[in-house]
Design an enzyme around this catalytic site. Structure first.
Site, PDB file in Angstrom:
ATOM      1  N   THR A   1      -6.940   1.015   1.469  1.00 29.25           N
ATOM      2  CA  THR A   1      -5.904   1.911   1.973  1.00 29.25           C
ATOM      3  C   THR A   1      -4.493   1.459   1.618  1.00 29.25           C
ATOM      4  O   THR A   1      -3.526   1.922   2.203  1.00 29.25           O
ATOM      5  CB  THR A   1      -6.012   2.021   3.509  1.00 29.25           C
ATOM      6  OG1 THR A   1      -5.974   0.696   4.051  1.00 29.25           O
ATOM      7  CG2 THR A   1      -7.294   2.709   3.928  1.00 29.25           C
TER       8      THR A   1
ATOM      9  N   GLY B   1      -1.100   1.518   0.253  1.00 33.81           N
ATOM     10  CA  GLY B   1      -0.226   2.519  -0.359  1.00 33.81           C
ATOM     11  C   GLY B   1      -0.532   3.968  -0.006  1.00 33.81           C
ATOM     12  O   GLY B   1       0.000   4.882  -0.629  1.00 33.81           O
ATOM     13  N   THR B   2      -1.333   4.175   1.039  1.00 33.02           N
ATOM     14  CA  THR B   2      -1.641   5.572   1.424  1.00 33.02           C
ATOM     15  C   THR B   2      -0.381   6.353   1.788  1.00 33.02           C
ATOM     16  O   THR B   2      -0.233   7.514   1.411  1.00 33.02           O
ATOM     17  CB  THR B   2      -2.610   5.626   2.627  1.00 33.02           C
ATOM     18  OG1 THR B   2      -2.125   4.761   3.635  1.00 33.02           O
ATOM     19  CG2 THR B   2      -4.022   5.250   2.254  1.00 33.02           C
ATOM     20  N   GLY B   3       0.513   5.689   2.522  1.00 36.40           N
ATOM     21  CA  GLY B   3       1.719   6.379   2.996  1.00 36.40           C
ATOM     22  C   GLY B   3       2.640   6.758   1.845  1.00 36.40           C
ATOM     23  O   GLY B   3       3.166   7.884   1.792  1.00 36.40           O
TER      24      GLY B   3
END
Ligand SMILES: Nc1ncnc2c1ncn2[C@@H]1O[C@H](COP(=O)(O)OP(=O)(O)OP(=O)(O)O)[C@@H](O)[C@H]1O
Ligand SMILES: Cc1ncc(CO)c(N)n1
Length: 281
Positions: A210, A212-214
């Site tokens: 996850t 770098g999802t934002g």
């Protein structure tokens, strides 16, 4: 011949390539827009964490902004890691000077491994200088709580927190649900200045990949705004994009691996239903 939409990311560099500037440019490319970038800080980082942060000087940021603003027609931009009040002020000043619209502010504060990507004293600068020029702010749950000082424990406190963020001057806010406790769903909650709200719900994918999802989500919104999509639809596409990117992990690195930016095209090519997102009013 119509020209390609031009976008900008103002963010930190992630040497591991999964978050920050690198995630943004990969996302822009996948969604068919031209990406420019202003580097605010260089991080020495991989999937296991951040080992060093080298912020750019305010002048280095300002001259990059000038170079981009004086030559490109930026139709949408996003901000990520801004690190300190000086960089925030330069960024806000350039947004005003170049009259940039479709500003997506991702109020990046802490990396997954715990490193501080925003100095404590910069939170106030973010609220005062950047939120008033934002079309959309995209906090995760802990960031929304820091911005407002209110814990999100249920749907009514989430609504209250969103209202408080709009009162700081942003035209809309989406509180991302990656950090939520629901084991079944990942829900992103949008509130707009006209009082309209939407809930974007996907299945929660069980994965450690996850990193770098934002950044990826906010970059996808930015790309779609640059392409002329309305905000609510741009967020829908971004939710599909990140869902696809999480669905087909690359399994690289030994820690929190990066998402797969190229998966969206494959998923869409296979089936439009593959990235099924439910939307509730
Ligand atoms: N496990 C998951 N399954 C499905 N969607 C997820 C999952 N985790 C995050 N998302 C989605 O990814 C997007 C980003 O949300 P998140 O809350 O993780 O952002 P973030 O904490 O800012 O990410 P980061 O700090 O890693 O860049 C949102 O659309 C969220 O719903
Ligand atoms: C440079 C950078 N920006 C943002 C994040 C948040 O994911 C990160 N880990 N690194």
């Amino acid at each position: 011949m119509s020209r390609i939409p031009q976008t900008l990311t103002i963010a930190g560099s992630d040497s591991g390539g999964g978050a920050g500037i690198q995630a943004d440019l990969k996302t822009f490319q996948e969604l068919g827009v031209y990406g420019t970038s202003v580097v605010t800080a260089v991080t020495a980082q991989n999937t296991t964490g951040v080992t060093a942060i080298y912020p750019m000087s305010a002048q280095a940021v300002q001259t990059q902004l000038e170079a981009v603003g004086s030559d490109f027609e930026i139709t949408a931009l996003k901000t990520g890691m801004l690190f300190n009040p000086e960089i925030i002020k330069e960024t806000a000043a350039a947004i005003q000077r170049f009259n940039w619209r479709n500003v997506v502010v991702d109020p990046v504060m802490i990396a997954k491994g715990g490193a501080n990507l925003l100095q404590q004293e910069a939170v106030e600068a973010l609220k005062h200088h950047l939120l008033p020029v934002a079309l959309l702010v995209t906090p995760n749950i802990p960031e929304a709580e820091v911005l407002t000082g209110i814990p999100i424990t249920d749907v009514s406190s989430r609504r209250l927190v969103a209202e408080k963020i709009l009162a700081m001057g942003a035209k809309s806010v989406v509180i991302k649900g990656g950090h939520g406790t629901d084991p079944q769903y990942a829900e992103d909650y949008l509130l707009q200045a006209n009082g309209e709200s939407l809930l974007y719900r996907s299945a929660r994918i069980e994965t450690g990949q996850t990193h770098g999802t934002g950044c990826t989500f906010a970059a996808a919104v930015t790309a779609q705004l640059a392409r002329g999509q309305e905000l609510q639809d741009a967020i829908h596409t971004a939710k599909q994009f990140i869902h696809a990117a999480l669905s087909e992990p690359l399994n690289i690195g030994s820690g929190h691996g990066p998402t797969n930016h190229a998966a969206y095209k494959t998923v869409l090519a296979e089936s439009k239903e593959a990235a099924n997102i439910e939307i509730f009013r």
